[in-house]
Design an enzyme around this catalytic site. Structure first.
Site, short mmCIF file in Angstrom:
data_model
loop_
_atom_site.label_atom_id
_atom_site.label_comp_id
_atom_site.label_asym_id
_atom_site.label_seq_id
_atom_site.Cartn_x
_atom_site.Cartn_y
_atom_site.Cartn_z
N LYS A 187 0.86 -1.19 0.00
CA LYS A 187 0.00 0.00 0.00
C LYS A 187 0.89 1.23 0.00
CE LYS A 187 -4.01 2.10 2.20
NZ LYS A 187 -3.58 3.46 1.87
N TYR A 188 0.92 1.92 -1.13
CA TYR A 188 1.85 3.03 -1.32
C TYR A 188 1.31 4.33 -0.73
CZ TYR A 188 4.07 -0.33 -4.37
OH TYR A 188 4.68 -1.47 -4.84
#
Length: 765
Positions: free
Chosen positions: A413-414
């Site tokens: 999850k950036y």
């Protein structure tokens, strides 16, 4: 002071006929040709006429027309009076008394001969409303702007959400039957838009410009208009009060929906004096409540409490009423059609999610069966979809409880900015944010290198991705705070200092074919077939397909080391479609923060501010926050917060929110009177908040009725993290999410006694 309608009727004999041309009426000199034609009758200059009672210092008395706004009274608190308002009042008293003597009340629209309601009494909220019989403009086939303004006025005075929607649906149904070509502008004006959100067409008219136009049209003093606006807190009401006190011997032609909408679009596209002239030309033609809502439209704050989901519901109900007009003796739809309304609403909202353009959808619902809507309004590049969102979770065990037995994939999850990247058949690239805002001009560097990641010829595509700040030398992801410093407008490639990398995680459309109904495994396969990675420019989200709990835990730790927020866990084959505009349980987010406690931060709306004490004097020292209940379209309080702020933060928040103060709470704010802040705000800003845990509260209203019938949910030890510029208030954490986060806590799961808000009241001074 302004004369009332009662006074007007008492002096009816003084009003000249339209037939004979008046010879003695003096002309008011103005700067445009339009107003040279407008004659204003001067009142009796006798000594008695000049004697006026001095008004209460802080009371504004509106005119007594049927649709004039209710009187607004401000407490006589001399310490809190704006100094500017007092000075302006003293400076402009004499001049405004003179202006007041030169205006009389605008005449009412007379009742039509065929017995239909006149414009001033038009009321689409009444139970006996009939879409054809009560549409007083039926014979003209052109919808008056006053009909829409009256609808807004009735909605503004209505408390219940369902009644507001029903009122709007009655008006929409009348337009569908009488003047269907006016439905598109009516819809846009109802949500204060001029075009689809992704086109970025905004009015951008400064309040000062509007004040000058009001002064020019009404003969009032600018200082007086400013002081009244400060007292009332609504320039729209001030404009209506100023305009309604005038009577023109040669009344301009009534405004209609199409012309007003067209003029507003023209105003949005021009600048300078031409913008001022257009505003003035429309304003002088406004009657009654038209002035209020025309000015509010220009400001960008309609203040009627109708959000987009309510509008879509109203459209669906209107469509059902139209289809069964012969069966409806009144505005209420028979019980037999409730299921049809539910189905129509779902089909309409689903179609709008993939084709968010009323210029396409409304002609389709008028011409074709509602069941054909998705086929008639397909998704295509250049028009952003509402993105699929994930449900929060607090631990790996919860993930496997939800996805037990299914094939799953985990993706990093950036910590960046959600981006939907489109390429049409002409090769034109568009980049949209999660709010459908067009960010194409913000990323000219991405467009310049957009062909680098094509593995084979591709005619068109839509990809879902995350844009992150990228350290070119170290070849690593940088924090979101670095990305937020990047210039937003008029970006020159040569001047870009913050480099970015795109991490692609989904493919929604390829070569003319929509993929949202395909499972993720198939979408990912097509993504790999057509696109390739380019280091530091275009990369696929780092992913792991596994059903091993230990591997997921290790992968989570790796994501944190890679400067990411955590993991996105998704189904691959079962229940694995792309659910447009939904926060689906088929996507779960597992974040690094508070994994052992809450499991996620919350995105909350700031709705109130408390004046600071001690060293915080002069700024707000605390704030009232709320979640958003999507079902009832209301903001429900969840906590007060005063921690996590630097002095600079408080100064910044105070300056920004001070521009959005409103005189009282919105009708769609749910709160306990004990939480009343010093100032209420428009719901214009979202903050990311972390907390230790959630508890049931006797005074907060978040998720009330979901977990407990009488108590809501509140946050324990809330802490400010950052402003979420990428979210609007309706994208805030919703009530169902809050309830889920509360129920996911170990304390609740183990049936341990939870503390109430009384025990946990946050002391923030």
């Amino acid at each position: 002071m302004q004369k009332s309608i009662t006074s007007f009727f008492k002096r009816k004999s003084d009003v000249p006929d339209e037939s004979p041309e008046p010879k003695k009426a003096p002309k008011i000199k103005t700067e445009t040709e339009d107003t040279k034609k407008l004659l204003i009758k001067t009142e009796d200059e006798s000594p008695k006429a000049k004697i006026k009672a001095k008004p209460e210092p802080m009371t504004v008395d509106p005119p007594e027309s049927p649709d004039a706004p209710k009187s607004v009274k401000v407490e006589k608190d001399t310490e809190n009076k704006p100094a500017a308002a007092n000075d302006a009042k003293n400076e402009s008293d004499t001049e405004n008394k003179e202006a007041d003597r030169k205006v009389t009340t605008i005449g009412l629209v007379s009742t039509s001969k065929d017995g239909k309601e006149d414009a001033e009494n038009y009321d689409p909220s009444k139970d006996s409303y009939h879409p054809l019989k009560n549409a007083y403009w039926a014979s003209k086939k052109v919808t008056p702007y006053l009909a829409l303004a009256r609808t807004f006025q009735v909605i503004e005075e209505t408390k219940g959400r369902l009644k507001m929607i029903d009122t709007l649906s009655n008006y929409f149904c009348s337009v569908m039957l009488v003047s269907p070509s006016d439905l598109v502008p009516s819809v846009y004006l109802s949500i204060n838009q001029l075009a689809p959100a992704y086109e970025g067409l905004e009015l951008g008219v400064a309040e000062t410009t509007l004040m000058k136009a009001i002064c020019k049209a009404t003969g009032r003093n600018l200082a007086h208009i400013k002081s009244q606006t400060q007292l009332i807190g609504d320039l729209g009401i001030v404009a209506e009060q100023s305009r309604v006190s005038q009577r023109m011997m040669f009344q301009p032609a009534p405004l209609n929906i199409r012309d007003v909408f067209r003029k507003l679009r023209e105003i949005a596209k021009i600048s300078g004096q031409s913008k001022m002239d257009l505003v003035y030309n429309v304003f002088v033609s406004c009657r009654s409540s038209e002035a209020r809502f025309f000015i509010r439209s220009l400001i960008g704050k309609l203040r009627i409490g109708i959000a987009e989901q309510s509008l879509l519901t109203a459209l669906a109900i209107a469509l059902v009423k139209k289809n069964h007009i012969g069966d409806c003796k009144a505005s209420k739809v028979p019980e037999a059609y409730k299921d049809e309304i539910a189905e129509t609403t779902l089909l309409l909202k689903t179609a709008y999610s993939q084709c968010p353009n009323y210029d396409i959808i409304i002609p389709a619902i008028l011409e074709y069966d509602i069941k054909e809507l998705q086929e008639r309004c397909p998704m295509h590049p250049g028009m952003p979809l509402r993105p699929m969102l994930a449900q929060p979770t607090k631990g790996v065990h919860e993930v496997f409880e939800r996805f037990g037995g299914m094939h799953i994939t985990c993706e990093w999850k950036y910590d960046g900015e959600r981006a939907q990247i489109h390429c049409n058949e002409k090769g034109e690239i568009s980049i949209f944010s999660r709010n459908s805002e067009n960010n194409t001009a913000k990323y000219p560097d991405l467009i310049a290198r957009s062909k680098n990641f094509l593995k084979c010829p591709v005619e068109s595509y839509i990809i879902d991705s995350e844009i992150v700040a990228w350290d070119v030398e170290r070849k690593q992801i940088l924090p979101f705070q670095v990305l937020s410093t990047r210039k937003r407008k008029n970006v020159d490639i040569e001047e870009i200092k913050v480099q970015v990398c795109v991490y692609i995680f989904d493919l929604l459309y390829i070569n003319g074919t929509a993929l949202v109904t395909k499972p993720l495994s198939e979408r990912r396969k097509l993504l790999n077939e057509h696109f390739q990675e380019v280091e530091g420019e275009w990369q696929f989200a780092t992913a792991l397909n596994t059903n091993d709990i230990d591997e997921v835990q290790q992968f989570l730790e790796e994501s944190v080391k890679g400067n990411c927020e955590g993991l996105m866990v998704k189904t691959l084959d079962q229940e694995a479609t792309y659910e447009i505009a939904k926060r689906s349980r088929n996507w779960l987010k597992l974040k690094k923060d508070y994994i052992s406690n809450v499991g996620d931060s919350l995105d909350l709306v700031v709705i109130g501010g408390y004046k600071g004490k001690g060293k915080r004097t002069g700024t707000y020292g605390g704030f009232l926050l709320a979640c958003y209940d999507t079902e009832n379209e209301e903001y429900q309080t969840i906590c007060k917060i005063g921690t996590g702020f630097t002095d600079e933060d408080l100064q910044t928040h105070s300056e920004f929110l001070g521009k959005h103060v409103i005189s009282s709470a919105k009708s769609y704010y749910r709160y306990d009177s004990s939480l009343e802040p010093d100032h209420w705000f428009e719901p214009v800003q979202v903050w990311e908040i972390k907390c230790a845990d959630l508890s049931l509260s006797p005074i907060h209203r978040a998720a009330i009725g979901i977990v407990d019938g009488e108590r809501g949910i509140s946050l324990r030890f809330p802490r400010f993290i950052r402003i979420r510029d990428d979210k609007n208030s309706e994208n805030a954490t919703d009530a169902n999410q809050v309830a889920h986060m509360y129920q996911s806590q170990d304390l609740v799961k183990n049936n341990q006694k939870t503390l109430t808000q009384t025990d946990l009241e946050d002391e923030f001074y």
